[in-house]
Design a protein around this motif. Structure first.
Motif, PDB file in Angstrom:
ATOM      1  N   VAL A 201      26.904 -27.196 -11.204  1.00 24.46           N
ATOM      2  CA  VAL A 201      26.713 -27.556  -9.788  1.00 24.46           C
ATOM      3  C   VAL A 201      27.090 -26.382  -8.882  1.00 24.46           C
ATOM      4  CG1 VAL A 201      27.494 -29.091  -7.943  1.00 24.46           C
ATOM      5  CG2 VAL A 201      27.034 -30.012 -10.213  1.00 24.46           C
ATOM      6  N   SER A 202      28.181 -25.680  -9.223  1.00 27.17           N
ATOM      7  CA  SER A 202      28.613 -24.592  -8.328  1.00 27.17           C
ATOM      8  C   SER A 202      27.609 -23.438  -8.319  1.00 27.17           C
ATOM      9  CB  SER A 202      29.995 -24.077  -8.728  1.00 27.17           C
ATOM     10  OG  SER A 202      29.944 -23.535 -10.032  1.00 27.17           O
ATOM     11  N   GLY A 203      26.830 -23.297  -9.384  1.00 29.71           N
ATOM     12  CA  GLY A 203      25.847 -22.207  -9.412  1.00 29.71           C
ATOM     13  C   GLY A 203      24.473 -22.614  -8.927  1.00 29.71           C
ATOM     14  N   LEU A 204      24.308 -23.908  -8.634  1.00 28.60           N
ATOM     15  CA  LEU A 204      22.969 -24.417  -8.294  1.00 28.60           C
ATOM     16  C   LEU A 204      22.394 -23.751  -7.043  1.00 28.60           C
ATOM     17  CD1 LEU A 204      20.802 -26.552  -9.017  1.00 28.60           C
ATOM     18  CD2 LEU A 204      21.988 -28.151  -7.532  1.00 28.60           C
ATOM     19  N   GLY A 205      23.231 -23.598  -6.033  1.00 35.02           N
ATOM     20  CA  GLY A 205      22.751 -23.092  -4.750  1.00 35.02           C
ATOM     21  C   GLY A 205      22.141 -21.712  -4.851  1.00 35.02           C
ATOM     22  N   ASP A 206      22.936 -20.738  -5.234  1.00 39.07           N
ATOM     23  CA  ASP A 206      22.429 -19.348  -5.194  1.00 39.07           C
ATOM     24  C   ASP A 206      21.383 -19.096  -6.270  1.00 39.07           C
ATOM     25  OD1 ASP A 206      24.351 -19.566  -7.098  1.00 39.07           O
ATOM     26  OD2 ASP A 206      25.497 -17.798  -6.497  1.00 39.07           O
ATOM     27  N   SER A 207      21.574 -19.632  -7.470  1.00 41.00           N
ATOM     28  CA  SER A 207      20.591 -19.369  -8.529  1.00 41.00           C
ATOM     29  C   SER A 207      19.239 -19.974  -8.184  1.00 41.00           C
ATOM     30  CB  SER A 207      21.081 -19.965  -9.854  1.00 41.00           C
ATOM     31  OG  SER A 207      22.282 -19.364 -10.208  1.00 41.00           O
ATOM     32  N   SER A 208      19.239 -21.209  -7.663  1.00 40.84           N
ATOM     33  CA  SER A 208      17.968 -21.858  -7.344  1.00 40.84           C
ATOM     34  C   SER A 208      17.239 -21.100  -6.242  1.00 40.84           C
ATOM     35  CB  SER A 208      18.201 -23.299  -6.895  1.00 40.84           C
ATOM     36  OG  SER A 208      18.848 -23.981  -7.913  1.00 40.84           O
ATOM     37  N   ARG A 209      17.989 -20.644  -5.262  1.00 35.08           N
ATOM     38  CA  ARG A 209      17.341 -19.887  -4.174  1.00 35.08           C
ATOM     39  C   ARG A 209      16.740 -18.594  -4.706  1.00 35.08           C
ATOM     40  NH1 ARG A 209      18.863 -18.777   1.548  1.00 35.08           N
ATOM     41  NH2 ARG A 209      16.639 -18.476   1.410  1.00 35.08           N
ATOM     42  N   PHE A 210      17.495 -17.949  -5.598  1.00 34.31           N
ATOM     43  CA  PHE A 210      17.010 -16.693  -6.179  1.00 34.31           C
ATOM     44  C   PHE A 210      15.730 -16.936  -6.972  1.00 34.31           C
ATOM     45  CE2 PHE A 210      17.284 -13.798  -9.987  1.00 34.31           C
ATOM     46  CZ  PHE A 210      16.870 -12.650  -9.339  1.00 34.31           C
ATOM     47  N   TYR A 211      15.771 -17.953  -7.827  1.00 30.77           N
ATOM     48  CA  TYR A 211      14.583 -18.231  -8.657  1.00 30.77           C
ATOM     49  C   TYR A 211      13.412 -18.714  -7.796  1.00 30.77           C
ATOM     50  CZ  TYR A 211      17.707 -17.807 -12.667  1.00 30.77           C
ATOM     51  OH  TYR A 211      18.584 -17.337 -13.596  1.00 30.77           O
ATOM     52  N   ARG A 212      13.712 -19.494  -6.774  1.00 26.99           N
ATOM     53  CA  ARG A 212      12.642 -19.975  -5.891  1.00 26.99           C
ATOM     54  C   ARG A 212      11.916 -18.786  -5.268  1.00 26.99           C
ATOM     55  NH1 ARG A 212      12.597 -20.511  -0.538  1.00 26.99           N
ATOM     56  NH2 ARG A 212      11.127 -21.983   0.427  1.00 26.99           N
ATOM     57  N   THR A 213      12.687 -17.787  -4.836  1.00 27.86           N
ATOM     58  CA  THR A 213      12.072 -16.595  -4.231  1.00 27.86           C
ATOM     59  C   THR A 213      11.166 -15.889  -5.239  1.00 27.86           C
ATOM     60  OG1 THR A 213      14.123 -16.367  -3.002  1.00 27.86           O
ATOM     61  CG2 THR A 213      12.624 -14.513  -2.916  1.00 27.86           C
ATOM     62  N   LEU A 214      11.653 -15.776  -6.464  1.00 28.80           N
ATOM     63  CA  LEU A 214      10.841 -15.124  -7.502  1.00 28.80           C
ATOM     64  C   LEU A 214       9.542 -15.877  -7.732  1.00 28.80           C
ATOM     65  CD1 LEU A 214      13.461 -14.347 -10.321  1.00 28.80           C
ATOM     66  CD2 LEU A 214      12.572 -12.799  -8.600  1.00 28.80           C
ATOM     67  N   PHE A 215       9.652 -17.193  -7.825  1.00 33.36           N
ATOM     68  CA  PHE A 215       8.465 -18.000  -8.125  1.00 33.36           C
ATOM     69  C   PHE A 215       7.487 -18.004  -6.961  1.00 33.36           C
ATOM     70  CE2 PHE A 215      11.557 -20.509 -10.961  1.00 33.36           C
ATOM     71  CZ  PHE A 215      11.344 -19.627 -12.009  1.00 33.36           C
ATOM     72  N   LEU A 216       8.020 -17.981  -5.738  1.00 31.09           N
ATOM     73  CA  LEU A 216       7.121 -17.948  -4.571  1.00 31.09           C
ATOM     74  C   LEU A 216       6.317 -16.657  -4.549  1.00 31.09           C
ATOM     75  CD1 LEU A 216       9.199 -19.521  -1.651  1.00 31.09           C
ATOM     76  CD2 LEU A 216       7.161 -20.437  -2.744  1.00 31.09           C
ATOM     77  N   GLU A 217       6.941 -15.565  -5.030  1.00 36.47           N
ATOM     78  CA  GLU A 217       6.225 -14.287  -5.132  1.00 36.47           C
ATOM     79  C   GLU A 217       4.997 -14.436  -6.032  1.00 36.47           C
ATOM     80  OE1 GLU A 217       6.934 -10.679  -4.514  1.00 36.47           O
ATOM     81  OE2 GLU A 217       7.773 -11.648  -2.722  1.00 36.47           O
ATOM     82  N   GLU A 218       5.193 -15.204  -7.098  1.00 38.94           N
ATOM     83  CA  GLU A 218       4.145 -15.314  -8.121  1.00 38.94           C
ATOM     84  C   GLU A 218       3.083 -16.339  -7.771  1.00 38.94           C
ATOM     85  OE1 GLU A 218       3.986 -13.411 -10.958  1.00 38.94           O
ATOM     86  OE2 GLU A 218       5.719 -12.314 -10.188  1.00 38.94           O
ATOM     87  N   ILE A 219       3.489 -17.386  -7.063  1.00 41.32           N
ATOM     88  CA  ILE A 219       2.632 -18.568  -6.941  1.00 41.32           C
ATOM     89  C   ILE A 219       1.310 -18.276  -6.214  1.00 41.32           C
ATOM     90  CG2 ILE A 219       3.506 -19.528  -4.731  1.00 41.32           C
ATOM     91  CD1 ILE A 219       3.138 -21.613  -7.856  1.00 41.32           C
ATOM     92  N   HIS A 220       1.314 -17.219  -5.390  1.00 41.55           N
ATOM     93  CA  HIS A 220       0.107 -16.918  -4.635  1.00 41.55           C
ATOM     94  C   HIS A 220      -0.781 -15.883  -5.324  1.00 41.55           C
ATOM     95  CE1 HIS A 220       1.498 -19.351  -1.376  1.00 41.55           C
ATOM     96  NE2 HIS A 220       2.649 -18.672  -1.317  1.00 41.55           N
ATOM     97  N   LYS A 221      -0.403 -15.485  -6.511  1.00 36.81           N
ATOM     98  CA  LYS A 221      -1.172 -14.415  -7.169  1.00 36.81           C
ATOM     99  C   LYS A 221      -2.450 -14.961  -7.782  1.00 36.81           C
ATOM    100  CE  LYS A 221       2.482 -11.090  -7.770  1.00 36.81           C
ATOM    101  NZ  LYS A 221       3.405 -10.454  -8.641  1.00 36.81           N
ATOM    102  N   ASP A 222      -3.341 -14.053  -8.085  1.00 30.34           N
ATOM    103  CA  ASP A 222      -4.682 -14.447  -8.539  1.00 30.34           C
ATOM    104  C   ASP A 222      -4.654 -15.212  -9.853  1.00 30.34           C
ATOM    105  OD1 ASP A 222      -5.726 -13.320  -6.351  1.00 30.34           O
ATOM    106  OD2 ASP A 222      -6.348 -11.445  -7.314  1.00 30.34           O
ATOM    107  N   TYR A 223      -3.742 -14.780 -10.771  1.00 27.58           N
ATOM    108  CA  TYR A 223      -3.768 -15.432 -12.088  1.00 27.58           C
ATOM    109  C   TYR A 223      -3.386 -16.909 -11.983  1.00 27.58           C
ATOM    110  CZ  TYR A 223       1.356 -15.160 -12.386  1.00 27.58           C
ATOM    111  OH  TYR A 223       2.693 -15.324 -12.167  1.00 27.58           O
ATOM    112  N   VAL A 224      -2.601 -17.243 -10.962  1.00 27.97           N
ATOM    113  CA  VAL A 224      -2.231 -18.656 -10.765  1.00 27.97           C
ATOM    114  C   VAL A 224      -3.453 -19.442 -10.301  1.00 27.97           C
ATOM    115  CG1 VAL A 224      -0.721 -20.226  -9.494  1.00 27.97           C
ATOM    116  CG2 VAL A 224       0.143 -18.017 -10.244  1.00 27.97           C
ATOM    117  N   ARG A 225      -4.168 -18.813  -9.368  1.00 27.95           N
ATOM    118  CA  ARG A 225      -5.383 -19.469  -8.870  1.00 27.95           C
ATOM    119  C   ARG A 225      -6.377 -19.648 -10.016  1.00 27.95           C
ATOM    120  NH1 ARG A 225      -6.770 -15.957  -5.074  1.00 27.95           N
ATOM    121  NH2 ARG A 225      -5.095 -16.652  -3.723  1.00 27.95           N
TER     122      ARG A 225
END
Lengths: 325, 720
Positions: A201-225
């Protein structure tokens, strides 16, 4: 790749010598061997003869870095630094200043540290990645916003609060788990629930935000489409394609942590009464036990180097374009 | 993304916890609460369990129960009284002249060149079962020698399947005295005992030479050389010969330093490969005491278990007046120990320790400053009492004034505030008045202390109660109690010293004093601010020079500190053990003694030599009174406070009279397991509904999210 690994191992030698030298210098700038003797001999009835005897008995009667009285190479080798440091490269940690075998102590204490750290790491990684991918799936909705706000709130709370709060709620108020403690074997189960839950629980905040940022970078890329256009389900798109392509930064953060899991956590182990390596190190610092301090710093450096090497090697597994020359 | 895993996980978790047996939060194995087991905690791991090395309080908790010196303190009687433990009777003391001839008991101290203590121990006392004492069918040691191959399979001390025992002999006591000189052990009392026990210092030098010629781990045979000051007379009798007269020596005979160690144990542990497995006498003790160390995992827990070979011993049948009314004689005459086991768990943090005590999982607890208000309320007269909550739980409070002293010392070598000059003495007395320790005790100790009137704490011979016992330089007697003199009197003293309003009358410069301390951190800051404020009230500036432990020790050794805090815990309950802290030849600078203030007063020193050898009585009291008067006048210390120890125990723990001198009190303790078991069950009923609520809350989040996800999957590009 073998050449690369050998080269990295050879690079490690000067790094470890440097770490050793810095640890040695920092320790003996603050503590003289006389200080160490006084700490170990206690506060009462300590005579100068007793201090001298302690130094001789523990090998602290030699000059620190340069032995003027010795001859030839002895000027450098018959010193405290060489005497205390050389054996470390053969992973011979020797005896602590209180006479206990350090390697044996590390071997014993490593398991409780791992018992906490490994499940916390694995469960945490799974929860953080799943949570971050869920937020990415619901991106730009009220769920995403709520998740981000929750993450920021969780990030803003001190780690100590989670520990004390967890102990208060689950242990003291609801009587569901022991407040602290540890038992070997299967008996450890009930003691692990609370520290693992608190760790995740104590690591949920920062790790999730970090991973969310990484995934948002990827989600708009062509291979996802393209993947979606092929008719793949969103679960496959997120967990196979997006996660797969975001693996390099995730591995950079995660694999390097694995070796350090052995070394334990100072605060968690202290509050939950876990007899791990984290508490071993902090006790040694308090007791000015240089033998343990240098061993733990050396071990930490070795594990860190191994972690970095593993990280590099893992890149080749997740990204075929990476070649280690 | 199915909604069921999390709630199901929580239900499985609940089922597993419920299956653990007993209350789910019980940190001890199920069923132990019903046994005659005491549960307690320790805050830091012991460093040494070897009786020649162990000196700290946290070590004596264990060594005191395992090792048996010839004497012990009576558990109930006050003032503290020595009595035989393994000895048949108190030691027979004989004085000798320089020619070796026997002198009468009332011989003048100067005529006494040596004193002999003859101790006869009880026969048939046996050691705990231990592998070092195991023998095979032929009567030869089972594990000596042990082959490296056999040792490979022994990883834990319990893997030594064979154990043995033998009778305790006088030889074992003499062997331990020799061990005090073993250079490899570095016994903390070797220096001190070397001054007294005849030949011990020379014996240590001889061993040092011997050890230097041997490989580091080789066995050092102490029996090869006799020690003049410790001799075996017969199987059960031995003699210790000391230089001169040292009546306090008898107190040392109640400490584990003088407990027996069988030579076989040392030989056993010195075998190759033993120390690598942490099989050392420092780690795995062997004694004759009521308990033996069954589990030695100082990273987690230490378990003392009843020694099956323990000799006949009984709970005292007499004590102080009032002990019977308090139920302390309910077990009179019963065989000891009254417990089967004592489990000590490592607890480094106060909060978990306190929580588990309140849950009934620890039988005893101290009171930290964080939990003081929860446990104690002070009455209008400052008398401590338990809060109603503690009272409802049946918790009991024990208080005792520790045989210790805290003081603020002035370095008497300092050119500004030291020395015998009148100016500096007046400054020291003014500071003594200004440091209001009634306030200090209330703010920083939660009332757990008594302002000190002199160097002797209550319970030590020579301490005086009431008006006769106050320090007239700092207090006056009013309304039947001591009242601290006012700041105006302190300022008047400063003015007489040449510092009216804290400024030098000649130059107008403010008087600046320096407080050297190793205290740091937020807790220390408020305390140091208090010192600054108290001295500041005199118009004097106090500069705090804080440093680490090592630098502070260095300053003290070199005499570079000016004002400092210091304390002393008594080794034994005799005024000599406090007044020697002010004896000139014991000064810290150059002599490395315990006189941290480097105080020297010829009259005091002369009286000290006279007092230390006197028996308790009016003559000794008169000498002590004069010595106390001298130091109150000279004021090398601000007598700060005598600390009071507060201990809590649950109602099911019996015979909990605090005895701050005795080390072996565990054998007198008794628990009522049925009551503990019932209370633990009542206080720790699990509350499951929050888990159900959490599962429901998670389901409430996951279900709509899953529905939204499915809607998303079903949606067409047009719809999206």
């Amino acid at each position: 790749m073998l050449n690369y690994v050998i080269r990295r191992v050879l690079y490690a030698i000067p790094i470890l010598i440097g770490v050793n030298l810095i640890t040695f210098a920092l320790f003996f700038v603050v503590n003289t061997p006389d200080d160490m003797a006084r700490i170990h001999l206690g506060a009462k009835h300590v005579t100068p003869e007793a201090i001298e005897r302690w130094k001789v008995e523990h090998g602290y009667d030699r000059p620190l870095l340069f032995n003027q009285e010795a001859e030839g190479t002895g000027k450098l080798t018959e010193t405290l630094f060489v005497n205390k440091s050389l054996a470390l490269f053969a992973l011979d940690f020797g005896l602590a200043d209180d006479g206990r075998d350090i390697a044996r102590e590390i071997g014993t204490r490593m398991w409780p540290s791992l018992a906490i750290a490994l499940p916390t790491f694995l469960v945490g990684l799974a929860v953080y990645i799943s949570f971050a991918l869920t937020l990415v799936f619901f991106r730009a909705t009220y769920l995403d916003l709520t998740g981000v706000v929750l993450s920021v709130v969780l990030m803003s709370i001190s780690g100590l609060f989670y520990i004390i709060g967890g102990q208060y709620l689950l242990g003291k108020l609801w009587h569901l788990v022991p407040v602290s403690g540890y038992a070997p074997g299967w008996g450890m189960f009930k003691f692990l629930i609370l520290p693992i839950a608190v760790g995740v629980v104590s690591g949920l905040g920062d790790s999730s935000r970090f991973y969310r940022t990484l995934f948002l970078e990827e989600i708009h890329k062509d291979y996802v489409r393209t993947a979606r256009a092929k008719g793949l389900s969103e679960r496959v798109v997120l967990f196979r394609h997006v996660l797969g392509n975001a693996m390099i930064p995730i591995l950079t953060g995660a694999v390097v942590v694995i070796p350090r899991l052995f070394l334990g956590s100072l605060i968690v182990e202290s509050f939950f009464g876990i007899p791990g390596l984290g508490s071993y190190t902090i006790e040694a610092i308090q007791a000015q036990d240089f033998a343990i301090v240098r061993s733990m710093v050396f071990l930490g450096s070795v594990l860190y180097i191994v972690g970095l090497l593993l990280t590099d090697l893992s890149y080749t597994l997740v990204d075929p374009r990476v070649r280690l020359e | 993304m199915r909604p069921w895993p999390v709630p199901v996980f929580l239900l499985i978790l609940a089922a597993l916890l419920a299956a653990c047996g007993g209350p789910a939060n019980n940190p001890h194995p199920a069923g132990q609460a019903g046994g005659r087991i005491l549960f307690s905690a320790f805050e830091s791991r012991p460093k040494h369990l070897d009786p020649a090395r162990s000196y700290s309080e946290n070590e004596v908790v264990f060594t005191g129960q395992i090792y048996e010196p010839p004497l012990q303190y009576h558990y109930l009687k006050r003032p503290y009284e020595l009595e035989p433990l393994t000895a048949e009777s108190m030691p027979k003391v004989t004085y000798h002249g320089a020619d070796g001839g026997v002198l009468p008991d009332n011989a003048a101290t100067e005529a006494i060149a040596f004193t002999t203590y003859e101790i006869r121990i009880k026969p048939s006392i046996r050691y705990q079962p231990h592998p070092a004492l195991a023998t095979d069918a032929a009567g030869k040691p089972r594990y000596f020698p042990i082959s490296p191959r056999e040792l490979v399979d022994i990883d834990d001390f319990q893997d030594f399947t064979a154990t043995g025992s033998r009778e305790l002999t006088a030889e074992d006591y003499v062997y331990q005295i020799k061990r005090l000189a073993n250079p490899r052990l570095n016994s903390p009392i070797f220096g001190l005992m070397g001054e007294y026990i005849v030949g011990l210092r020379e014996y240590g030098k001889q061993l040092e030479k011997e050890a230097a010629a041997l490989p580091k781990d080789a066995y050092l045979d102490l029996d090869r050389y006799p020690l003049e000051g410790a001799r075996v007379v017969d199987r059960y009798t031995y003699r210790i010969r000391i230089r001169g007269k040292y009546p306090q020596f008898v107190y040392w005979l109640a400490m584990p330093f003088f407990a027996p160690v069988p030579a076989e144990a040392e030989r056993f542990y010195t075998q190759p490969g033993m120390s690598e497995k942490n099989f050392t006498l420092d780690w795995q003790p062997v004694g004759t005491g009521p308990f033996y160390l069954a589990v030695n995992d100082p990273n987690r827990q230490m378990v003392l278990r009843r020694n099956p070979n323990y000799h006949p011993d009984a709970y005292p049948t007499g004590g102080d007046p009032g002990d019977a009314d308090e139920g302390l004689l309910a077990d009179a005459g019963k065989p000891l120990p009254l417990l089967d086991e004592a489990v000590y768990v490592l607890e480094k943090e106060d909060i978990p320790y306190w929580t588990k005590f309140l849950q009934g999982y620890y039988d005893t607890s101290g009171i930290s400053s964080d939990t003081f208000d929860q446990a104690i309320r002070l009455g209008p007269d400052g008398q401590p009492d338990l809060t109603p909550d503690m009272g409802e739980r049946g918790i009991e409070l024990s208080t005792a004034v520790r045989t210790s002293l805290w003081y603020v010392g002035f370095n008497m070598l300092d050119p500004d505030i030291g020395g015998t000059g009148e100016r500096a003495r007046l400054i020291r007395q003014a500071v003594s008045i200004a440091l209001n320790y009634e306030q200090f005790i209330s703010i920083f100790l939660n009332g757990r202390g008594i302002p000190a009137q002199g160097p002797l704490p209550p319970g030590i011979y020579g301490y005086r109660e009431g008006e006769a016992g106050i320090n007239p330089a700092v207090y006056r007697w009013e309304n039947n109690r001591p009242v601290r003199r006012g700041l105006d009197e302190a300022k008047a003293l400063l003015a007489r010293a040449g510092y009216p309003n804290g400024r030098d009358a000649a130059t107008g410069k403010p008087l600046t004093l320096y407080f050297d301390t190793m205290a740091s951190g937020p807790d220390a800051k408020s305390r140091l601010d208090w010192y600054r404020k108290q001295i500041g009230a005199l118009g004097v500036q106090l500069i705090i020079r804080d440093t680490d432990y090592n630098r502070f020790q260095d300053k003290m050794l070199k005499g570079n500190a000016q004002i400092f805090e210091w304390g002393w815990n008594a080794d034994y309950p005799d005024p000599e053990n406090f007044l020697f802290l002010l004896y000139g030849p014991n000064r810290k600078v150059e002599k490395n003694g315990e006189n941290a203030a480097n105080y020297a007063n010829p009259e005091f020193d002369r009286l000290f030599l006279q007092m230390k050898d006197m028996p308790n009585g009016p003559a000794r009291q008169a000498v002590i009174d004069r010595m106390v008067e001298i130091v109150r006048h000279d004021a090398p210390w601000v007598f700060a406070f005598y600390q009071k120890s507060f201990g809590l125990r649950h109602g099911w723990v019996k015979n909990g009279k605090p005895n701050l001198m005795a080390n072996n009190t565990l054998k007198y303790r008794r628990v009522e397991p049925a009551a503990r078991h019932a209370y633990q069950a009542r206080w720790n009923r699990p509350v499951w509904w929050p888990l159900a609520l959490m599962a429901a809350a998670l389901a409430a989040l996951v279900v709509p999210a899953t529905l939204a996800y499915r809607r998303h999957l079903r949606a067409t590009a047009r719809g999206a």
